[in-house]
Design a protein around this motif. Structure first.
Motif, short mmCIF file in Angstrom:
data_model
loop_
_atom_site.label_atom_id
_atom_site.label_comp_id
_atom_site.label_asym_id
_atom_site.label_seq_id
_atom_site.Cartn_x
_atom_site.Cartn_y
_atom_site.Cartn_z
N ARG A 133 -38.90 -56.39 8.03
CA ARG A 133 -39.97 -55.92 7.15
C ARG A 133 -40.02 -54.39 7.13
NH1 ARG A 133 -44.02 -59.67 8.55
NH2 ARG A 133 -44.83 -58.22 10.08
N ALA A 134 -39.71 -53.75 8.23
CA ALA A 134 -39.69 -52.29 8.27
C ALA A 134 -38.64 -51.75 7.31
CB ALA A 134 -39.40 -51.81 9.70
N ALA A 135 -37.46 -52.38 7.29
CA ALA A 135 -36.41 -51.96 6.37
C ALA A 135 -36.83 -52.19 4.93
CB ALA A 135 -35.11 -52.71 6.69
N GLN A 136 -37.47 -53.33 4.66
CA GLN A 136 -37.93 -53.62 3.31
C GLN A 136 -38.98 -52.61 2.85
OE1 GLN A 136 -39.24 -57.70 3.81
NE2 GLN A 136 -37.40 -58.50 2.81
N SER A 137 -39.88 -52.23 3.74
CA SER A 137 -40.94 -51.29 3.37
C SER A 137 -40.35 -49.92 3.02
CB SER A 137 -41.97 -51.16 4.48
OG SER A 137 -41.41 -50.62 5.66
N ARG A 138 -39.33 -49.49 3.74
CA ARG A 138 -38.70 -48.21 3.41
C ARG A 138 -37.97 -48.30 2.07
NH1 ARG A 138 -37.40 -48.45 8.81
NH2 ARG A 138 -35.21 -48.92 8.37
N LYS A 139 -37.36 -49.44 1.79
CA LYS A 139 -36.71 -49.62 0.49
C LYS A 139 -37.73 -49.58 -0.63
CE LYS A 139 -33.25 -52.38 -1.90
NZ LYS A 139 -32.20 -53.41 -1.75
N MET A 140 -38.88 -50.23 -0.42
CA MET A 140 -39.94 -50.20 -1.43
C MET A 140 -40.44 -48.78 -1.65
SD MET A 140 -41.93 -51.91 -3.54
CE MET A 140 -42.02 -53.65 -3.06
N ALA A 141 -40.63 -48.03 -0.56
CA ALA A 141 -41.09 -46.64 -0.67
C ALA A 141 -40.08 -45.80 -1.46
CB ALA A 141 -41.31 -46.05 0.71
N GLY A 142 -38.79 -46.07 -1.27
CA GLY A 142 -37.76 -45.37 -2.02
C GLY A 142 -37.83 -45.67 -3.51
N LEU A 143 -38.11 -46.91 -3.86
CA LEU A 143 -38.25 -47.29 -5.27
C LEU A 143 -39.46 -46.62 -5.91
CD1 LEU A 143 -37.45 -51.11 -5.01
CD2 LEU A 143 -35.99 -49.35 -6.01
N ILE A 144 -40.53 -46.51 -5.15
CA ILE A 144 -41.73 -45.84 -5.65
C ILE A 144 -41.42 -44.37 -5.92
CG2 ILE A 144 -44.08 -45.12 -5.08
CD1 ILE A 144 -44.25 -47.67 -3.33
N ALA A 145 -40.78 -43.72 -4.96
CA ALA A 145 -40.47 -42.29 -5.10
C ALA A 145 -39.52 -42.01 -6.25
CB ALA A 145 -39.87 -41.77 -3.78
N ALA A 146 -38.62 -42.96 -6.56
CA ALA A 146 -37.61 -42.75 -7.59
C ALA A 146 -38.11 -43.10 -8.99
CB ALA A 146 -36.37 -43.58 -7.27
N SER A 147 -39.29 -43.66 -9.11
CA SER A 147 -39.77 -44.13 -10.41
C SER A 147 -40.10 -42.98 -11.35
CB SER A 147 -41.01 -45.00 -10.22
OG SER A 147 -41.57 -45.32 -11.48
N PRO A 148 -39.65 -43.06 -12.60
CA PRO A 148 -40.03 -42.04 -13.59
C PRO A 148 -41.41 -42.28 -14.18
CG PRO A 148 -38.57 -43.65 -14.60
CD PRO A 148 -38.69 -44.04 -13.15
N TYR A 149 -42.02 -43.43 -13.83
CA TYR A 149 -43.33 -43.80 -14.38
C TYR A 149 -44.36 -43.94 -13.25
CZ TYR A 149 -40.08 -45.30 -18.03
OH TYR A 149 -39.06 -45.36 -18.95
N LYS A 150 -45.61 -43.98 -13.65
CA LYS A 150 -46.68 -44.27 -12.69
C LYS A 150 -46.47 -45.69 -12.16
CE LYS A 150 -49.21 -43.02 -16.05
NZ LYS A 150 -50.20 -42.60 -17.06
N VAL A 151 -46.70 -45.87 -10.87
CA VAL A 151 -46.33 -47.12 -10.20
C VAL A 151 -47.56 -47.88 -9.71
CG1 VAL A 151 -45.06 -48.14 -8.26
CG2 VAL A 151 -44.11 -46.18 -9.48
N ILE A 152 -47.50 -49.20 -9.87
CA ILE A 152 -48.43 -50.13 -9.24
C ILE A 152 -47.60 -51.05 -8.35
CG2 ILE A 152 -50.12 -51.98 -9.56
CD1 ILE A 152 -50.62 -50.78 -12.39
#
Length: 351
Positions: A254-273
């Motif tokens: 789950r720690a690895a998954q959470s970092r991957k999710m955080a990376g997707l949030i940071a890379a988004s060109p749009y506002k994220v939910i």
């Protein structure tokens, strides 16, 4: 002294990566218990042995940040009149526990309760984890049924697992707004039929594109013997060791998954939910990693502990809706229904 130290550790250890320091993955699970005991000692020291009061007060003060991540203090919802009503929408997340499917048998009573709740809530965007649908005869095609019942013209389904060509499991997003693009992002393997991927969807809401990420992070996958040990304390030393090993392995994933999710949030060109079943408490590495620079809808508009899991413990809030600014949180609601393992949550948001 021991309780105060335990409280401080439970509040601060979750900032450490549990893959490097595995105890940090367990510490946050005890936070509210430690806080309650410590608070009881504060009351005790006020009337007896006041010289010890400072110890409990120090634990209380040094753990306030974790407390404010755990409880909502909004007794009355805010009334903000500066938003445009046409820019407001609702989003719900719900771990459906396979829509009431048990041993390949559909529970019509529980399914009826799920559909009644959905009609009552009628969210504009609906995200469902551990979702099940069936294209075979004598079973329910929940994709078609929900889309028709709640009038969703758009949807995307990850279909993480299938049986016999007809039985399908995964994560699904329904929307009344146009879906510009969607994708399924692998994040590991889960035998639950949900939790093997993240669902990412770009949605056009009133002329503005937002990105919705929804997921079920790695579950402990507790079985009968595990629940006997956790709920009733019945088990052997070998059972305790096996349970701890299972939890440690899950926390690492789950720690690895959470970092991957955080990376997707940071890379988004749009506002994220971000919404879904994180399978972890607000005092955890998982939550700290994903919620950084995000608004927690429950903390913004909710009240109390915000329990979303109906069993194990009354303090477990493991389902979340997080939104990036400048998206504003206008409302929050939990739908408590008999028979639901997870309680659906819905937030009203404004662009």
């Amino acid at each position: 002294m021991l309780i105060a130290v335990s409280l401080i550790l439970s509040a601060w250890l979750p900032y450490l990566n549990p893959q490097q320091f595995w105890l940090s993955g367990f510490a946050g699970l005890t936070f509210l218990i430690c806080w309650g005991i410590n608070f009881a000692f504060i009351i005790l020291w006020l009337f007896w042995k006041r010289r010890y009061l400072w110890i409990s007060l120090a634990g209380f003060i040094l753990s306030l940040h974790a407390l404010f991540s755990s409880i909502g203090i909004n007794v009355i919802s805010s009334q903000d009149t500066t938003y445009r009503p046409d820019r407001r929408f609702t989003i719900m997340t719900f771990n459906t526990s396979n829509m009431g499917l048990n041993d390949y048998r559909e529970d019509s009573v529980l399914q009826g309760s799920i559909y009644d709740m959905l009609r009552d809530a009628s969210p504009d965007i609906l995200c469902m984890q551990e979702f099940y649908t069936n294209e075979g005869p004598f079973f329910t095609n929940h994709i078609d049924s929900i889309a028709r019942t709640l009038q969703y013209p758009y949807h995307f389904f990850t279909c993480d697992m299938s049986h016999w060509n007809y039985w399908h499991y995964g994560i699904i997003l329904f929307s009344r707004f146009p879906i510009v693009r969607s994708s399924k992002i692998p994040c590991g393997y889960s035998s639950a039929g949900s939790g093997s991927s993240f669902l990412q969807s770009d949605i056009l809401v009133q002329g503005d594109t937002i990105r919705v990420l929804t997921a079920q992070l790695q579950s402990y996958m507790f079985r009968g013997n595990d629940y006997d040990l956790l709920e009733r304390g019945q088990g052997t030393f070998s059972g305790v060791r096996n349970l701890a090993s299972k939890m440690k392995h899950t926390i690492h994933k789950r720690a690895a998954q959470s970092r991957k999710m955080a990376g997707l949030i940071a890379a988004s060109p749009y506002k994220v939910i971000v919404c879904g079943d994180f399978n972890d408490t607000p005092v955890s590495y998982t939550y700290n990693t994903i919620s950084s620079n995000m608004q927690d809808a429950f903390l913004e508009e909710g009240f109390g502990i915000g329990r979303t899991l109906s069993f194990l413990a009354p303090t477990l809030r493991i389902d979340y809706i997080l939104a990036q600014k400048p998206i504003r949180v206008k409302s929050y609601k939990t739908f408590h229904r008999k028979g639901f393992q997870h309680f659906p949550i819905m937030a009203g948001l404004s662009l």
